[in-house]
Design a protein around this motif. Structure first.
Motif, PDB file in Angstrom:
ATOM      1  N   VAL A  74      26.499  30.315  67.391  1.00  0.00           N
ATOM      2  CA  VAL A  74      27.037  29.040  67.909  1.00  0.00           C
ATOM      3  C   VAL A  74      25.911  28.045  68.144  1.00  0.00           C
ATOM      4  N   GLU A  75      24.790  28.515  68.686  1.00  0.00           N
ATOM      5  CA  GLU A  75      23.660  27.609  68.922  1.00  0.00           C
ATOM      6  C   GLU A  75      23.143  27.007  67.622  1.00  0.00           C
ATOM      7  N   VAL A  76      22.924  27.845  66.616  1.00  0.00           N
ATOM      8  CA  VAL A  76      22.427  27.342  65.328  1.00  0.00           C
ATOM      9  C   VAL A  76      23.457  26.424  64.684  1.00  0.00           C
ATOM     10  N   TYR A  77      24.708  26.780  64.805  1.00  0.00           N
ATOM     11  CA  TYR A  77      25.772  25.976  64.210  1.00  0.00           C
ATOM     12  C   TYR A  77      25.808  24.576  64.824  1.00  0.00           C
ATOM     13  N   LEU A  78      25.740  24.508  66.155  1.00  0.00           N
ATOM     14  CA  LEU A  78      25.851  23.218  66.836  1.00  0.00           C
ATOM     15  C   LEU A  78      24.557  22.404  66.763  1.00  0.00           C
ATOM     16  N   LEU A  79      23.410  23.087  66.883  1.00  0.00           N
ATOM     17  CA  LEU A  79      22.134  22.379  66.969  1.00  0.00           C
ATOM     18  C   LEU A  79      21.504  22.101  65.613  1.00  0.00           C
ATOM     19  N   LEU A  80      21.879  22.864  64.603  1.00  0.00           N
ATOM     20  CA  LEU A  80      21.257  22.676  63.283  1.00  0.00           C
ATOM     21  C   LEU A  80      22.276  22.338  62.201  1.00  0.00           C
ATOM     22  N   GLN A  81      23.266  23.206  62.016  1.00  0.00           N
ATOM     23  CA  GLN A  81      24.171  23.019  60.884  1.00  0.00           C
ATOM     24  C   GLN A  81      25.001  21.743  60.995  1.00  0.00           C
ATOM     25  N   VAL A  82      25.515  21.445  62.176  1.00  0.00           N
ATOM     26  CA  VAL A  82      26.313  20.220  62.323  1.00  0.00           C
ATOM     27  C   VAL A  82      25.476  18.976  62.080  1.00  0.00           C
ATOM     28  N   PRO A  83      24.273  18.842  62.708  1.00  0.00           N
ATOM     29  CA  PRO A  83      23.446  17.673  62.381  1.00  0.00           C
ATOM     30  C   PRO A  83      23.050  17.595  60.912  1.00  0.00           C
ATOM     31  N   VAL A  84      22.765  18.744  60.295  1.00  0.00           N
ATOM     32  CA  VAL A  84      22.411  18.733  58.874  1.00  0.00           C
ATOM     33  C   VAL A  84      23.591  18.277  58.033  1.00  0.00           C
ATOM     34  N   PHE A  85      24.785  18.740  58.382  1.00  0.00           N
ATOM     35  CA  PHE A  85      25.977  18.307  57.657  1.00  0.00           C
ATOM     36  C   PHE A  85      26.179  16.806  57.789  1.00  0.00           C
ATOM     37  N   VAL A  86      26.009  16.289  59.012  1.00  0.00           N
ATOM     38  CA  VAL A  86      26.156  14.842  59.226  1.00  0.00           C
ATOM     39  C   VAL A  86      25.105  14.077  58.429  1.00  0.00           C
ATOM     40  N   ALA A  87      23.872  14.600  58.409  1.00  0.00           N
ATOM     41  CA  ALA A  87      22.810  13.949  57.635  1.00  0.00           C
ATOM     42  C   ALA A  87      23.128  13.979  56.146  1.00  0.00           C
ATOM     43  N   ALA A 120      26.389  34.208  70.294  1.00  0.00           N
ATOM     44  CA  ALA A 120      25.708  33.116  70.998  1.00  0.00           C
ATOM     45  C   ALA A 120      24.697  32.421  70.084  1.00  0.00           C
ATOM     46  N   ALA A 121      23.890  33.216  69.366  1.00  0.00           N
ATOM     47  CA  ALA A 121      22.900  32.633  68.466  1.00  0.00           C
ATOM     48  C   ALA A 121      23.569  31.860  67.340  1.00  0.00           C
TER      49      ALA A 121
END
Length: 374
Positions: free
Chosen positions: A249-262, A246-247
């Motif tokens: 997936v949360e970090v992946y969706l809320l942090l890693q994906v936006p960072v990758f897009v940035a 759960a943790a």
């Protein structure tokens, strides 16, 4: 009596050959030791299949990185060095230093669970970043700015991730549980193949900014801030991976994906800036007759360059498309050289400029010959 250029070239070429041989030898030794360490832990029966499985995401990720660098493709031997540094030198250093730090923590506090969050990110990002720094220091004329920093850093990161994936996949194969192997493969090779490249790209952006700016404060601060960002992202990633599904997936969706897009946005913005620089610095050659205005407009537009190559391929085949590509690369090299001269990172030799202009003229002649007029 003027010196014979062939006698001048021979002594200059000898150190380059020696450095090349030494570099290949170092990479080969470090790579052999890294693979040997992995094989000792997981066995040959785990290491050999893992080598093939870990290679699955390498091609697509590297292709995506190369796509970003379409204006002035980096020399293949430097890209190979970057990949080799990550897969051989940085991975070997990480295997040794991470093991040592775990033992020291165990002796000091009896708990090594925090090493993956507090120690490994620092060790690994420093080791990977050193490879990009070496390229900046030793191949200054091939390191023009942020895009080059991103590309070299990503290649280092992909190389490091490859060897690390061999280790984790080999361990999963040793467990003889198909579900564990599938889980590791999906998480590391499908869901997060850009993780290590992304962490190292932060350092690459910092070094790219240092290459573009002359103030000492920028040359020092930008790489350090990039390293801190890479270490921070890496630490969060490792912490989430050890905190449950759960943790993660949360970090992946809320942090890693936006960072990758940035990060992708930064790379695209840097590439767009390079396109503007090409248009700006080639204008002088329109006034002196080396280029035509319409050629500069095409050279300064990524989409127009792509259309020009496609049109040449339709009209004259692959050889014609290669001729247009070589003409575009020669013009881009000329523009980036003028940018380096303006920044003061290139001495601005008139002979070098004349050689580039002659290359440009020769490539245009090839285009005229191979692309029939319609």
């Amino acid at each position: 009596m003027p010196a014979d250029p062939t006698t001048c070239a021979a002594p200059a070429a000898a150190p380059r050959r020696s450095l090349l041989v030494l570099t290949v030898a170092v990479l080969a030794v470090c790579g052999t030791l890294s693979l040997g360490a992995v094989a000792m832990e997981v066995g040959l029966s785990g290491a050999l299949p893992a080598l093939a499985l870990a290679a699955v995401p390498v091609g697509p990720v590297l292709a995506a990185v190369v796509w970003l660098d379409r204006h002035e493709a980096e020399p293949p031997h430097l890209l190979a060095f970057a990949f080799g540094w990550g897969a051989c030198v940085a991975s070997l250093g990480a295997l040794v230093l991470n093991s040592l730090s775990s033992r020291l923590l165990e002796r000091a506090v009896g708990d090594v669970t925090s090493s993956s969050v507090l120690v490994a990110p620092v060790v690994e990002e420093v080791l990977k970043g050193l490879g990009v720094l070496l390229l900046l220091l030793k191949q200054r004329r091939q390191f023009d700015g942020v895009v080059d920093g991103i590309v070299y850093a990503a290649f280092v990161g992909v190389g490091f991730a490859y060897l690390e994936n061999v280790l984790y996949l080999g361990r999963a194969l040793g467990d003889e549980e198909p579900a564990a192997l599938v889980t590791v493969f999906v998480l590391r090779c499908v869901v997060s193949p850009f993780a290590h490249p992304l962490f190292t790209m932060a350092v690459g952006v910092g070094l790219g900014l240092a290459a573009e700016r002359r103030p000492v404060r920028v040359r020092v601060a930008a790489p350090l801030l990039g390293l801190l960002l890479g270490v921070g992202l890496h630490s969060l990633w490792n912490a989430s991976a050890g905190a449950g599904t759960a943790a993660f997936v949360e970090v992946y969706l809320l942090l890693q994906v936006p960072v990758f897009v940035a990060a992708l946005g930064v790379a695209l913005a840097a590439r767009a800036r390079e396109a503007r620089l090409v248009g700006r610095y080639l204008e002088v050659y329109v006034r002196t007759g080396w280029l035509r205005e319409e050629e500069v407009r095409v050279l300064a537009s990524p989409s127009a360059r792509r259309w020009a190559r496609a049109g040449a391929r339709d009209a004259g085949g692959r050889e014609a498309a290669r001729a247009v590509r070589d003409f575009q690369e020669a013009a881009t090299a000329l523009a980036f050289r003028r940018e380096r001269v303006r920044r003061g990172t290139d001495p601005g030799s008139p002979e070098e400029e004349l050689a580039l202009l002659r290359r440009l003229s020769a490539e245009r002649s090839r285009v005229v010959t191979l692309v029939p007029e319609r």
